[in-house]
Design an enzyme around this catalytic site. Structure first.
Site, PDB file in Angstrom:
ATOM      1  N   ASN A  16       0.884  -1.168   0.000  1.00 18.63           N
ATOM      2  CA  ASN A  16       0.000   0.000   0.000  1.00 18.63           C
ATOM      3  C   ASN A  16       0.922   1.218   0.000  1.00 18.63           C
ATOM      4  O   ASN A  16       1.574   1.505   0.996  1.00 18.63           O
ATOM      5  CB  ASN A  16      -0.874  -0.055   1.252  1.00 18.63           C
ATOM      6  N   GLN A  49      -2.197   6.579  -1.854  1.00 16.83           N
ATOM      7  CA  GLN A  49      -2.560   7.781  -1.107  1.00 16.83           C
ATOM      8  C   GLN A  49      -1.396   8.765  -1.081  1.00 16.83           C
ATOM      9  O   GLN A  49      -0.223   8.356  -1.037  1.00 16.83           O
ATOM     10  CB  GLN A  49      -2.958   7.457   0.344  1.00 16.83           C
ATOM     11  N   CYS A  77      -5.689   6.172   7.779  1.00 17.89           N
ATOM     12  CA  CYS A  77      -5.018   5.155   6.973  1.00 17.89           C
ATOM     13  C   CYS A  77      -3.992   4.477   7.870  1.00 17.89           C
ATOM     14  O   CYS A  77      -2.992   5.088   8.255  1.00 17.89           O
ATOM     15  CB  CYS A  77      -4.342   5.766   5.742  1.00 17.89           C
ATOM     16  N   ASN A  79      -1.859   1.863   7.363  1.00 16.48           N
ATOM     17  CA  ASN A  79      -0.526   1.622   6.813  1.00 16.48           C
ATOM     18  C   ASN A  79       0.281   2.913   6.750  1.00 16.48           C
ATOM     19  O   ASN A  79       1.481   2.931   7.042  1.00 16.48           O
ATOM     20  CB  ASN A  79      -0.633   0.993   5.418  1.00 16.48           C
ATOM     21  N   ASN A 197     -15.363   1.803   2.793  1.00 23.40           N
ATOM     22  CA  ASN A 197     -14.385   0.823   2.342  1.00 23.40           C
ATOM     23  C   ASN A 197     -15.060  -0.546   2.393  1.00 23.40           C
ATOM     24  O   ASN A 197     -15.697  -0.888   3.394  1.00 23.40           O
ATOM     25  CB  ASN A 197     -13.156   0.837   3.242  1.00 23.40           C
ATOM     26  N   CYS A 224      -4.820  -2.660   3.161  1.00 23.71           N
ATOM     27  CA  CYS A 224      -5.503  -1.542   3.809  1.00 23.71           C
ATOM     28  C   CYS A 224      -5.483  -1.806   5.306  1.00 23.71           C
ATOM     29  O   CYS A 224      -6.137  -2.742   5.791  1.00 23.71           O
ATOM     30  CB  CYS A 224      -6.937  -1.409   3.301  1.00 23.71           C
TER      31      CYS A 224
END
Length: 293
Positions: A16, A49, A77, A79, A197, A224
């Site tokens: 990610n 992102q 987020c 990660n 999500n 995610c």
């Protein structure tokens, strides 16, 4: 803007991937168009992102801003929190740092083998906290299904907010679900006023989940972190797993633990996993000027 540039880091957590801009040292007027241009994998740097590091807003060590590929701002987020956590831990020399986000504060600490643990806080479980557009007394499994009437492919997702809204469908085979088809439709379902999500989770054992996620505003993702946390909470609430489990995503494994409630308040969700710095560089001035045009 011609001739100007901005330093960036390219980082990832289990694939990610993020472009990280430190706005504390180099201010930048970050528009939706510029965020989309940087995130574009063909013409920009490319990322799931775009992450900004900013001055803290209420006493933390740093504020983390998050933009999806579509340029939209999102609240959390996991990660990325590990990535920024490692940067701020290295920068400050502290044992624990507080990363502020729009979805709440996240505490980052070091774990074994170079991994980072982030405390994602207590999950929000009431229908109006997720939020949903209709009242459901039991959010462990709401009335929502995909597929033929009477024989749905997926149904009764658990819904959880861990800084952002998630719907988790438990299925027999996570790989058999066409998330590229169902994900966009479910993300924009009227039940989710802030979109959601969408994940499919396969229970491999009481200590192991397999997970695939369609991420709001970003699409299919290799990992995610907030979805891994949400899926763990959803599984525990339906008595499918223990409280500390491995979550296997296409990009690799995370360890997620939902602590029990205590006299100090509701139990927090802890997520542990790796962080990678891929490379660093400077944004192309043409990218900056083009997005501003």
């Amino acid at each position: 803007m011609t001739g100007l540039t901005h330093h960036f880091l390219k980082m990832n957590g289990l694939g990610n991937d993020f472009v990280v801009l430190d706005l504390r040292r180099e201010p930048l007027a970050l528009t939706d168009a510029l965020a989309r241009a940087i995130a574009d994998r063909d013409k920009g740097i490319g990322c799931d992102q775009l992450i900004t590091i900013e001055e803290p807003r209420h006493g933390g060590d740093a504020f983390m801003g998050i933009r999806n590929q579509d340029g939209g701002t999102v609240e959390a987020c996991g990660n990325a929190a590990r990535c920024i956590g490692r940067l701020i831990l290295d920068e400050t020399g502290k044992d624990a740092v507080v990363i502020e986000t729009l979805g709440g504060d996240t505490v980052a600490t070091r774990a074994d083998d170079g991994n980072i643990t982030v405390d994602m806080g207590a999950p929000r479980l009431r229908w109006d906290e997720i939020p949903l557009s209709e009242e459901f007394q039991d959010t462990r499994g709401i009335e929502l299904e995909i597929g033929p009437l009477g024989n749905p492919i997926m149904h009764s997702p658990g819904v959880v907010n861990v800084g952002n809204p998630h719907a988790v469908f438990f299925v027999d085979d996570a790989d058999a679900i066409d998330l590229e088809r169902s994900g966009p439709m479910l993300e924009h379902h009227p039940l989710f006023p802030e979109r959601a999500n969408i994940s499919v989770a396969e229970v491999l054992s009481p200590t192991h989940l397999k997970l695939r996620t369609w991420e709001r505003g970003a699409g299919l993702t290799r990992a995610c972190g907030t979805a891994a946390c949400a899926a763990t909470v959803a599984a525990i609430r339906r008595r499918k797993t223990e409280r500390r489990i491995t979550v296997s995503l296409p990009g690799g494994d995370l360890t997620v633990e939902w602590l029990p409630d205590s006299e100090n308040g509701p139990g927090h969700v802890l997520m542990t996993g790796p962080v990678m710095l891929d490379y660093e560089g400077d944004l192309d001035p043409a990218l900056l000027s083009g997005a501003a045009a």
